[in-house]
Structure formats: C-alpha cells, structure tokens
Write a protein that holds these residues in place. Structure first.
Motif, PDB file in Angstrom:
ATOM      1  N   ALA A   1      -4.098  -0.590  13.705  1.00  0.00           N
ATOM      2  CA  ALA A   1      -3.566  -2.430  13.489  1.00  0.00           C
ATOM      3  C   ALA A   1      -3.446  -3.225  15.115  1.00  0.00           C
ATOM      4  O   ALA A   1      -3.918  -4.116  14.801  1.00  0.00           O
ATOM      5  N   ALA A   2      -3.104  -2.296  15.594  1.00  0.00           N
ATOM      6  CA  ALA A   2      -2.755  -3.416  16.573  1.00  0.00           C
ATOM      7  C   ALA A   2      -3.794  -3.067  17.362  1.00  0.00           C
ATOM      8  O   ALA A   2      -5.217  -4.747  18.236  1.00  0.00           O
ATOM      9  N   GLU A   3      -5.428  -2.077  17.344  1.00  0.00           N
ATOM     10  CA  GLU A   3      -6.526  -2.220  17.946  1.00  0.00           C
ATOM     11  C   GLU A   3      -7.290  -3.302  16.844  1.00  0.00           C
ATOM     12  O   GLU A   3      -8.581  -3.718  17.753  1.00  0.00           O
ATOM     13  N   ALA A   4      -6.716  -3.662  16.135  1.00  0.00           N
ATOM     14  CA  ALA A   4      -7.332  -4.268  15.087  1.00  0.00           C
ATOM     15  C   ALA A   4      -7.594  -5.551  15.579  1.00  0.00           C
ATOM     16  O   ALA A   4      -7.810  -6.852  14.619  1.00  0.00           O
ATOM     17  N   GLY A   5      -6.198  -5.931  15.986  1.00  0.00           N
ATOM     18  CA  GLY A   5      -5.686  -7.815  16.240  1.00  0.00           C
ATOM     19  C   GLY A   5      -4.800  -8.461  15.246  1.00  0.00           C
ATOM     20  O   GLY A   5      -4.769  -8.829  14.903  1.00  0.00           O
ATOM     21  N   VAL A   6      -4.304  -7.178  14.075  1.00  0.00           N
ATOM     22  CA  VAL A   6      -3.640  -7.635  12.720  1.00  0.00           C
ATOM     23  C   VAL A   6      -2.332  -6.468  12.727  1.00  0.00           C
ATOM     24  O   VAL A   6      -1.627  -7.133  11.828  1.00  0.00           O
ATOM     25  N   ALA A   7      -1.704  -6.042  14.175  1.00  0.00           N
ATOM     26  CA  ALA A   7      -0.186  -5.896  14.163  1.00  0.00           C
ATOM     27  C   ALA A   7       0.948  -7.226  13.300  1.00  0.00           C
ATOM     28  O   ALA A   7       1.758  -6.334  12.553  1.00  0.00           O
ATOM     29  N   GLU A   8       0.748  -8.200  13.628  1.00  0.00           N
ATOM     30  CA  GLU A   8       1.875  -9.594  13.312  1.00  0.00           C
ATOM     31  C   GLU A   8       1.583  -9.274  11.650  1.00  0.00           C
ATOM     32  O   GLU A   8       2.254  -9.621  10.911  1.00  0.00           O
ATOM     33  N   ARG A   9       0.210  -8.495  10.977  1.00  0.00           N
ATOM     34  CA  ARG A   9       0.240  -8.802   9.400  1.00  0.00           C
ATOM     35  C   ARG A   9       0.651  -7.522   8.947  1.00  0.00           C
ATOM     36  O   ARG A   9       0.744  -7.267   7.492  1.00  0.00           O
ATOM     37  N   VAL A  10       0.344  -6.191   9.498  1.00  0.00           N
ATOM     38  CA  VAL A  10       1.180  -4.928   8.755  1.00  0.00           C
ATOM     39  C   VAL A  10       1.566  -4.575   9.630  1.00  0.00           C
ATOM     40  O   VAL A  10       1.988  -4.853  10.390  1.00  0.00           O
ATOM     41  N   ARG A  11       3.287  -3.855   8.608  1.00  0.00           N
ATOM     42  CA  ARG A  11       4.867  -3.334   8.893  1.00  0.00           C
ATOM     43  C   ARG A  11       4.103  -1.785   8.351  1.00  0.00           C
ATOM     44  O   ARG A  11       4.349  -2.135   6.731  1.00  0.00           O
ATOM     45  N   GLY A  12       5.170  -0.991   8.403  1.00  0.00           N
ATOM     46  CA  GLY A  12       4.964   0.205   8.507  1.00  0.00           C
ATOM     47  C   GLY A  12       6.367   0.692   7.864  1.00  0.00           C
ATOM     48  O   GLY A  12       7.192   0.197   8.128  1.00  0.00           O
ATOM     49  N   VAL A  13       6.453   1.569   6.417  1.00  0.00           N
ATOM     50  CA  VAL A  13       7.710   2.075   6.108  1.00  0.00           C
ATOM     51  C   VAL A  13       7.712   3.077   5.515  1.00  0.00           C
ATOM     52  O   VAL A  13       6.764   3.652   4.448  1.00  0.00           O
ATOM     53  N   GLN A  14       9.031   3.786   6.297  1.00  0.00           N
ATOM     54  CA  GLN A  14       9.013   5.499   6.047  1.00  0.00           C
ATOM     55  C   GLN A  14       9.721   5.419   4.299  1.00  0.00           C
ATOM     56  O   GLN A  14      10.777   5.040   4.208  1.00  0.00           O
ATOM     57  N   GLY A  15       9.527   5.759   3.452  1.00  0.00           N
ATOM     58  CA  GLY A  15       9.327   5.994   2.037  1.00  0.00           C
ATOM     59  C   GLY A  15       8.288   6.927   0.751  1.00  0.00           C
ATOM     60  O   GLY A  15       7.374   7.099   1.868  1.00  0.00           O
ATOM     61  N   ASP A  16       9.225   7.187  -0.319  1.00  0.00           N
ATOM     62  CA  ASP A  16       7.622   7.746  -1.244  1.00  0.00           C
ATOM     63  C   ASP A  16       7.682   6.824  -2.520  1.00  0.00           C
ATOM     64  O   ASP A  16       8.542   6.192  -2.751  1.00  0.00           O
ATOM     65  N   ALA A  17       6.630   6.893  -3.543  1.00  0.00           N
ATOM     66  CA  ALA A  17       6.905   6.074  -4.374  1.00  0.00           C
ATOM     67  C   ALA A  17       7.868   6.736  -5.672  1.00  0.00           C
ATOM     68  O   ALA A  17       8.862   5.835  -6.063  1.00  0.00           O
TER      69      ALA A  17
ATOM     70  N   ASP B   1       0.718  -0.818  -0.135  1.00  0.00           N
ATOM     71  CA  ASP B   1      -0.257  -0.278  -0.046  1.00  0.00           C
ATOM     72  C   ASP B   1       0.250   0.814   0.397  1.00  0.00           C
ATOM     73  O   ASP B   1       1.787   1.080   0.795  1.00  0.00           O
ATOM     74  N   THR B   2       1.330   1.639  -1.046  1.00  0.00           N
ATOM     75  CA  THR B   2       2.178   3.293  -1.286  1.00  0.00           C
ATOM     76  C   THR B   2       1.264   4.069  -0.511  1.00  0.00           C
ATOM     77  O   THR B   2      -0.099   4.298  -1.522  1.00  0.00           O
ATOM     78  N   GLY B   3       1.533   5.023   0.155  1.00  0.00           N
ATOM     79  CA  GLY B   3       1.424   6.402   0.396  1.00  0.00           C
ATOM     80  C   GLY B   3      -0.308   6.122   1.025  1.00  0.00           C
ATOM     81  O   GLY B   3      -0.844   6.299   1.304  1.00  0.00           O
TER      82      GLY B   3
ATOM     83  N   SER C   1       5.192   9.900   6.461  1.00  0.00           N
ATOM     84  CA  SER C   1       4.945  10.766   7.511  1.00  0.00           C
ATOM     85  C   SER C   1       4.495   9.121   8.223  1.00  0.00           C
ATOM     86  O   SER C   1       4.144   8.676   8.637  1.00  0.00           O
ATOM     87  N   PRO C   2       5.721   9.680   9.268  1.00  0.00           N
ATOM     88  CA  PRO C   2       6.159   9.015  10.354  1.00  0.00           C
ATOM     89  C   PRO C   2       4.880   8.592  11.930  1.00  0.00           C
ATOM     90  O   PRO C   2       4.711   7.801  12.092  1.00  0.00           O
ATOM     91  N   ASN C   3       4.123  10.493  11.242  1.00  0.00           N
ATOM     92  CA  ASN C   3       3.005  10.348  12.601  1.00  0.00           C
ATOM     93  C   ASN C   3       1.760   9.171  11.497  1.00  0.00           C
ATOM     94  O   ASN C   3       1.435   8.904  12.563  1.00  0.00           O
ATOM     95  N   ALA C   4       1.662   9.230  10.865  1.00  0.00           N
ATOM     96  CA  ALA C   4       1.246   8.069   9.367  1.00  0.00           C
ATOM     97  C   ALA C   4       1.652   6.923  10.041  1.00  0.00           C
ATOM     98  O   ALA C   4       0.613   6.137  10.183  1.00  0.00           O
ATOM     99  N   LEU C   5       2.162   6.581   9.747  1.00  0.00           N
ATOM    100  CA  LEU C   5       2.746   4.907  10.632  1.00  0.00           C
ATOM    101  C   LEU C   5       2.229   4.777  11.699  1.00  0.00           C
ATOM    102  O   LEU C   5       2.487   3.614  12.400  1.00  0.00           O
TER     103      LEU C   5
END
Length: 268
Positions: free
Chosen positions: A92-108, A56-58, A81-85
C-alpha cells in the motif's frame, strides 16, 4: 467482473501489463477485477458518497485491496497472517495508498471481533470459504458485514471441476475421481485445498443469506492448464489466452471446469 481491462484501472491484480509472467497472472484474475471494478463504480455513482468502505476478508498482501484503494475507496483487510499484513502495508505504501488501507489480524469466524457488523458498502470473500470449518457461517458473516440497506458481495472460491480436470490431465486419475466424488471436492490428505465448490453450491450459500446473485463467472479456466512454455511460444499468445478466459467466463459449460468460481451478489 467489455473484453479487456479497463484503461481506468489503477493497477492489475497479480501483475501489470507488458511482461510475459505478469500477463499470464493477469489472465488468472482479469475476470474478477473487471467485474468487481465495474460493480464498485456503479455503487459509488449510485450511493450517497463516491468513496466506499470495502472489507476484504482473507485479503492477504492486498492483491485486490491496493487496486481498490487506488480507485479512491477505503479498504479494511482482515487476515490471520501477520506476515501477510506486513506485506499489505508495504504494498500500500509503495502504491501511495497507505492512508486508505487498514490491516487487522483476524479470521472469518471471529470477524466481528475485529470489524464492525453492518459497516461496509462492499465485502470481498476471496479464497476464504475453502478453508473455514463452516462455509455457511463464513458466508453469513461476510453478508452481515454489509450495510443493511445496500451492498455488494464478491465471492471467489475453488471449483471442483477444475481440480478434477487438472488431476486427470496430469495422469492422477485416482485423485481426480476422489475429487469428483468427495463431498468436499478434495482428492485426499495431500490436497492443499480442503474444500471446493460447484457453481450451484456457491449460489445456494449466497441465496440462503437473502442476496440477489448478479453474475457468476469461471476464472482460470484455461490458464492453469496450458503449459507456460506453450503459451509463450509465439507473439501475442498470452494476450490471446487472456481474451479466451474473458470470452468463456460467463459460459456455464466452462464454469463447470474452472479452477476458480467468482460470484457477484447485491443487497438492495
């Protein structure tokens, strides 16, 4: 992406059912979620594994990433945006899916500095092409992130027609004309969106990368124009607005005046 949200959906992006505000938000994203979920379901059933790797870009705070992870898929979100990440990880943690979601800082533009080229079954390019310096390069990178043999691309971008119509209805006729005649679909320096697209322009960007276009939909055709109070004056009005959005989404006439355009494309 039936005329209603799938009962199997783990979540509805931008809000859930049962509240007026969230129902209105649902009308803004229902088409995209419906088409996207059905495409991911098809790909998961047809591929070697029911678990897809999705980029998921952006992706921001995970408006689509978290519901996709709740379907059982692995999702990587790239956002500058680090705040968005941070918000993404909390959601993701509230939805119980934190282990399946990874956030990385970067752009297109620097996408392959932070993620693998050709490593994803599906790529979301939502709200990205409006802001990058070179939309063709942004599209090229999104497509290059797909696996070489097969994959699904979901593109969501601002539409020129919706901006022209909304400016005109608000009485800002000069701004409407500027958006209509500008090559970027922008009404000037005060416009928060640097660039908008017609359905044909989005098709051309995707076809240039060799993908087959599976569907084009208009998004937020009416929901951005109808005053909130008017839509809430009578029981069932917001639900009727949602049904109207879904019914008009595939009509080229209404795609031309949609606030957002959604394009689904496939490889293989």
């Amino acid at each position: 992406m039936s005329q209603d949200q799938s009962s199997e959906s783990p979540a509805v992006p931008e809000g859930g059912h049962g509240q007026k505000g969230s129902t209105r938000a649902q009308a803004r994203t229902a088409v995209v979620w419906q088409v996207l979920k059905e495409a991911l379901d098809r790909q998961a059933k047809a591929g070697p594994s029911p678990v897809l790797d999705v980029l998921d870009t952006g992706g921001g705070t995970g408006n689509f990433a978290v519901p996709i992870a709740a379907l059982g898929h692995r999702v990587t979100v790239v956002d500058p945006s680090p705040n968005a990440l941070f918000g993404l990880q909390r959601r993701a943690a509230e939805a119980g899916v934190a282990e399946r979601v990874r956030g990385v800082q970067g752009d297109a533009h620097g996408l392959f500095e932070v993620v693998e080229r050709g490593g994803y079954d599906a790529v979301l390019c939502h709200g990205v092409l409006e802001y990058v310096d070179d939309p063709a390069e942004g599209m090229r990178n999104a497509v290059a992130a797909l696996r070489p043999a097969a994959g699904t691309l979901s593109v969501l971008a601002a539409g020129v027609g919706g901006a022209v119509l909304s400016r005109a209805l608000a009485g800002h006729f000069t701004a409407a004309r500027r958006a209509l005649t500008s090559p970027e679909g922008s009404w000037g320096g005060s416009d928060p969106v640097p660039r908008r697209f017609t359905p044909g322009q989005l098709r051309d960007l995707v076809r240039a990368e060799g993908l087959e276009i599976a569907a084009v939909h208009g998004v937020r055709i009416f929901s951005d124009l109808v005053p909130g109070g008017l839509a809430e004056q009578e029981a069932g009005a917001l639900e009727a607005l949602l049904e109207l959005e879904l019914a008009a989404a595939e009509s080229p006439a209404f795609q031309a005046v949609a606030s957002r355009l959604h394009l689904l494309a496939v490889r293989g």
